[in-house]
Design an enzyme around this catalytic site. Structure first.
Site, short mmCIF file in Angstrom:
data_model
loop_
_atom_site.label_atom_id
_atom_site.label_comp_id
_atom_site.label_asym_id
_atom_site.label_seq_id
_atom_site.Cartn_x
_atom_site.Cartn_y
_atom_site.Cartn_z
N LYS A 188 -8.26 6.96 -2.31
CA LYS A 188 -9.21 6.16 -3.09
C LYS A 188 -9.38 4.82 -2.38
CE LYS A 188 -9.79 3.29 -5.91
NZ LYS A 188 -10.61 2.06 -5.68
N GLU B 26 -0.34 -15.86 -2.33
CA GLU B 26 -1.08 -15.26 -1.21
C GLU B 26 -2.55 -15.70 -1.33
OE1 GLU B 26 -1.33 -10.90 -1.35
OE2 GLU B 26 -0.86 -10.89 0.78
P1 NAD Z 1 -6.15 -4.77 -5.79
O1 NAD Z 1 -4.71 -4.67 -5.52
O2 NAD Z 1 -6.56 -4.88 -7.22
O3 NAD Z 1 -6.93 -3.48 -5.17
C1 NAD Z 1 -6.42 -2.62 -4.20
C2 NAD Z 1 -6.81 -1.17 -4.53
O4 NAD Z 1 -6.31 -0.80 -5.81
C3 NAD Z 1 -8.30 -0.93 -4.61
O5 NAD Z 1 -8.58 0.37 -4.10
C4 NAD Z 1 -8.59 -0.97 -6.11
O6 NAD Z 1 -9.76 -0.28 -6.50
C5 NAD Z 1 -7.36 -0.27 -6.65
N1 NAD Z 1 -7.01 -0.59 -8.04
C6 NAD Z 1 -7.26 -1.73 -8.72
N2 NAD Z 1 -6.73 -1.65 -9.97
C7 NAD Z 1 -6.13 -0.44 -10.07
C8 NAD Z 1 -5.37 0.21 -11.08
N3 NAD Z 1 -5.13 -0.36 -12.27
N4 NAD Z 1 -4.88 1.45 -10.83
C9 NAD Z 1 -5.08 2.04 -9.63
N5 NAD Z 1 -5.78 1.47 -8.62
C10 NAD Z 1 -6.30 0.24 -8.84
O7 NAD Z 1 -6.68 -5.97 -4.92
P2 NAD Z 1 -7.96 -6.95 -5.09
O8 NAD Z 1 -8.18 -7.31 -6.53
O9 NAD Z 1 -9.09 -6.33 -4.38
O10 NAD Z 1 -7.47 -8.24 -4.27
C11 NAD Z 1 -6.77 -9.25 -4.93
C12 NAD Z 1 -5.67 -9.83 -4.06
O11 NAD Z 1 -4.76 -8.80 -3.68
C13 NAD Z 1 -6.11 -10.43 -2.73
O12 NAD Z 1 -6.58 -11.73 -2.86
C14 NAD Z 1 -4.82 -10.38 -1.95
O13 NAD Z 1 -4.00 -11.46 -2.29
C15 NAD Z 1 -4.17 -9.10 -2.45
N6 NAD Z 1 -4.41 -7.97 -1.50
C16 NAD Z 1 -3.39 -7.59 -0.69
C17 NAD Z 1 -3.60 -6.58 0.24
C18 NAD Z 1 -2.50 -6.12 1.17
O14 NAD Z 1 -2.80 -5.69 2.27
N7 NAD Z 1 -1.26 -6.14 0.73
C19 NAD Z 1 -4.85 -5.98 0.35
C20 NAD Z 1 -5.87 -6.36 -0.52
C21 NAD Z 1 -5.63 -7.37 -1.44
#
Ligand code: NAD
Length: 483
Positions: A177, A385
């Site tokens: 996903k 972060e």
């Molecule tokens: P997120 O963690 O919410 O999203 C990452 C993935 O999880 C996406 O595919 C999203 O659709 C999915 N997702 C979101 N909610 C979910 C749920 N309840 N159940 C299952 N899947 C779910 O990240 P974001 O909101 O796009 O970014 C926010 C912050 O997260 C960024 O500012 C950064 O600090 C951090 N981030 C970290 C990484 C990393 O590489 N560790 C990558 C992206 C973002």
């Protein structure tokens, strides 16, 4: 790239398909804020279909295939990725906003993951355990079943491949996903896996946002979840997995410190820090954005680094600038929120500090590469972060103080250390609470072989290296009495 031709359908059971609900969303080019593809928004019924396809493929033969066949298929996939590097890099650059050459590196790294795990697919050994006369005992390492791979937007192809390659190598089938912000390359990868000989249903992709991810994480038909992303989402996924008693592998980012001692090669350390900003606009989980400078080297280092940062040219990723935009309007506003708070916290911007003022870049999500000095220990900027092109500077006086500051956040993913004194470096390395420590270089060729993962809130489980096989296998012990 002909942007109009980007296919936004998902990939389920070997077919490109729209969502059963016909719901869609727009893929946005972050350099221009214009849509370039209409993408299927998968719902619960699409998730059901993808998981059913993956289950059927698992039971139907992928798990029981002679491992050497999986070796061939994964190597074939790596070869096809290398052949189509230009196509994949252009799509990734358009979708995420990163400079084209960085997207090319991502494609090479993705191919590297499939090559590495092709190399171990037929070496997932068990052990034999002595029990004395009349007994033989051995272990089998068996795949788990259907592995859900929930991927973030910052390195879609690279991070998806990091989990997919060991999952498939061990005989699992997958449902991936991608994030709604970016991840169309993952659907193309699934198609390419079919060309490489992956049977139908082995590798499925459901596109969509948070609800789609949540539907996968809570589904009783999956046997494992790999997630990379934010801490709150990682916690939500772990809770969903608990209801089905499903193991999870979590990589939840970091606030990686970069400890620079006064005796270090300051020029090299400054060059490395400037690269941190340019690399995907520092939207990188491992990015060492928290600079800890030994006080006596502070002025010289800040000066060297600021000079380099001022030369960074921003532009649209496809035009191959030094640095691109951040991925979305939401991410831009999040980062600007941190920058607005900086002055309140007493920090000063040595260079950068806001949204780009360039007229050519006005429509896109461009943030100036920023160096913030005098960032207080324990402040929001030093603890959270930021995930945008911002480096913070905090000073220290002694090795012990550097270690205390380095360990003083909830995260523990990677730590950089720069010094010519290896005794000092090793003292710090052994006291640091992070999954990796990198001394006098932040990147190295061949890093796929190095186990990678978090301490503390950065997560658990190790990706990369042969250690990753532990995430994707379960051990069965067989005891035989033949006496
Ligand atoms: P997120 O963690 O919410 O999203 C990452 C993935 O999880 C996406 O595919 C999203 O659709 C999915 N997702 C979101 N909610 C979910 C749920 N309840 N159940 C299952 N899947 C779910 O990240 P974001 O909101 O796009 O970014 C926010 C912050 O997260 C960024 O500012 C950064 O600090 C951090 N981030 C970290 C990484 C990393 O590489 N560790 C990558 C992206 C973002």
């Amino acid at each position: 790239m002909q942007t109009k031709t980007v296919d936004g359908r998902m990939f389920i059971a070997g077919q490109r398909t729209w969502s059963r609900s016909a719901a869609t969303f727009e893929a946005i080019d972050p350099a221009t804020a214009e849509g370039f593809a209409t993408v299927a928004s998968g719902d619960k019924s699409d998730v059901d279909a993808a998981i059913a396809a993956a289950r059927a493929a698992f039971e139907g033969g992928w798990a029981g295939l002679p491992p050497v066949r999986r070796v061939r298929i994964l190597n074939q996939l790596a070869g096809l990725l290398r052949e189509r590097r230009a196509e994949f890099a252009a799509l990734e650059s358009l979708d995420v906003g990163k400079p084209l050459r960085q997207a090319e590196d991502d494609v090479s790294a993705a191919a590297g993951y499939f090559e590495f795990f092709a190399g171990v697919a037929d070496k997932v050994f068990g052990s034999s355990i002595p029990l004395g006369k009349g007994f033989v005992d051995f272990t089998l390492r068996e795949p788990l079943g259907v592995s859900a791979q929930i991927v973030p937007w910052n390195y879609p192809l690279r991070l998806a491949s990091r989990g997919l390659a060991p999952a498939l190598a061990c005989g699992n089938t997958v449902v991936a996903k991608p994030a709604a912000e970016a991840g169309l390359s993952i659907v193309r990868l699934a198609e390419l896996a079919g060309e490489a000989g992956c049977p139908l249903g082995v590798f499925n992709v459901v596109t969509g946002g948070r609800d789609t991810g949540a539907a996968i994480a809570a589904h009783p038909g999956i046997n494992h979840i790999t997630f990379t992303g934010s801490v709150p989402t990682g916690i939500a996924i772990m809770k969903a997995a608990a209801d089905n008693v499903v193991p999870v592998t979590l990589e939840l980012g970091g606030k990686s410190p970069n400890i620079i001692f006064a005796d270090a090669d300051l020029e090299r350390a400054a060059a490395s820090s400037a690269t941190t900003l340019m690399q995907n606009s520092a939207q990188t989980c491992t990015a060492p954005t928290r600079l800890l400078l030994e006080r006596s080297a502070h002025d010289r280092f800040v000066d060297l680094l600021a000079q380099r940062i001022r030369t960074i040219k921003m532009g649209r990723g496809l035009d191959n600038p030094d640095m691109g935009p951040v991925v979305s309007e939401r991410q831009m506003n999040r980062v600007l929120g941190y920058l607005n708070a900086a002055a309140r916290d007493g920090a000063t911007a040595v260079t950068g500090g806001g949204r780009s003022t360039s007229r050519e870049l006005a429509n896109g999500y461009f943030i100036e590469p920023t160096l913030l000095d005098h960032v207080a220990r324990g402040s929001v900027l030093e603890q959270e972060e930021i995930f945008g092109p911002v480096l913070t500077v905090t000073t220290f006086e002694s090795v012990d103080e550097a270690i205390a500051i380095a360990n003083g956040t909830p995260y523990g993913l990677v730590t950089g250390i720069w010094t010519r004194d290896l005794t000092k470096a090793l003292m710090a390395a052994t006291a640091i609470k992070s999954g990796q420590v990198r001394i006098n270089a932040y990147s190295v060729e061949g890093s796929i072989g190095l186990p990678f993962g978090g301490y503390k809130r950065s997560g658990f489980g190790r990706e990369q290296g042969v250690e990753a096989l532990a995430n994707y296998t379960q051990i069965k012990n067989v005891m035989i009495n033949f006496g």
